[in-house]
Design an enzyme around this catalytic site. Sequence first.
Site, PDB file in Angstrom:
ATOM      1  N   ASP A  52      38.179  32.931  47.940  1.00  0.00           N
ATOM      2  CA  ASP A  52      39.516  33.791  47.825  1.00  0.00           C
ATOM      3  C   ASP A  52      39.735  34.171  46.327  1.00  0.00           C
ATOM      4  O   ASP A  52      39.397  33.642  45.484  1.00  0.00           O
ATOM      5  CB  ASP A  52      40.579  32.991  48.603  1.00  0.00           C
ATOM      6  CG  ASP A  52      41.804  33.783  48.826  1.00  0.00           C
ATOM      7  OD1 ASP A  52      41.800  35.235  49.088  1.00  0.00           O
ATOM      8  OD2 ASP A  52      42.939  33.187  48.369  1.00  0.00           O
ATOM      9  N   ASP A 107      43.295  35.935  45.508  1.00  0.00           N
ATOM     10  CA  ASP A 107      44.875  35.601  45.038  1.00  0.00           C
ATOM     11  C   ASP A 107      45.094  34.221  45.114  1.00  0.00           C
ATOM     12  O   ASP A 107      44.927  33.714  46.162  1.00  0.00           O
ATOM     13  CB  ASP A 107      45.534  36.650  45.721  1.00  0.00           C
ATOM     14  CG  ASP A 107      45.329  38.159  45.483  1.00  0.00           C
ATOM     15  OD1 ASP A 107      45.220  38.515  44.443  1.00  0.00           O
ATOM     16  OD2 ASP A 107      44.938  38.709  46.527  1.00  0.00           O
ATOM     17  N   ASP A 154      43.473  29.079  49.083  1.00  0.00           N
ATOM     18  CA  ASP A 154      44.892  28.680  49.022  1.00  0.00           C
ATOM     19  C   ASP A 154      45.648  28.646  50.115  1.00  0.00           C
ATOM     20  O   ASP A 154      46.660  28.027  50.285  1.00  0.00           O
ATOM     21  CB  ASP A 154      45.648  29.132  47.840  1.00  0.00           C
ATOM     22  CG  ASP A 154      45.803  30.550  48.166  1.00  0.00           C
ATOM     23  OD1 ASP A 154      47.136  30.893  48.435  1.00  0.00           O
ATOM     24  OD2 ASP A 154      44.978  31.629  48.356  1.00  0.00           O
TER      25      ASP A 154
END
Length: 217
Positions: free
Chosen positions: A7, A9, A179
Amino acid sequence: MRLALFDLDNTLLAGDSDHSWGEFLCETGRVDAVEYRARNDAFYADYCAGKLDVVAYQSFTQAILSRTEAEELARWQAEFMAEVIEPIILAKGEALLQEHREAGDKLVIITATNRFITAPIAARLGVETLIATECAMEDGRYLGQVAGVPCYQAGKVVRLNEWLAESGLSLDGAYFYSDSRNDLPLLEAVANPVVVDPDDTLRAIATERGWPVLSLR
């Protein structure tokens, strides 16, 4: 070849490039700051809560692309990269990419943020394969809307499977670093899910399931 999926961001970046792009437009006077910021913040709150209307959000964030010339957009991209993105690239994230690179793994960034914003970031990080939400285009111009399946929540699995079919690679032994609670479908699909500086919901799930939790901050 083993895949190392990342991922972007709040995983490889110490922030959200999508939301930051909206802030950048506000702060540089390219949109009505009061109205645009309120909508941008509301969409981001929905994202964090796992209830984003991704098509509505992409229509909002891509609208300015459709009314701006390509040369101007390229200047904005360069400014955004230098002023906003470069300071939030995580050194530990770059080191983790390099670790997988040296192990011979295939690096892939897979992100809900659209390709206009993320292609320069992936290039900066030295990751050739980017799976992102796509921007509809015609004759070299943006149409202001999403193309195909948004790379968000279960859509990330759909988009990844499409890419796997095209590339001939598989998820055998794959890693995925994220996250966000929004990435639970893909975390559940890989052999090696790794949770990075997670939101509270994902941290609780990772603890319950015994998934590794890593900080790149």
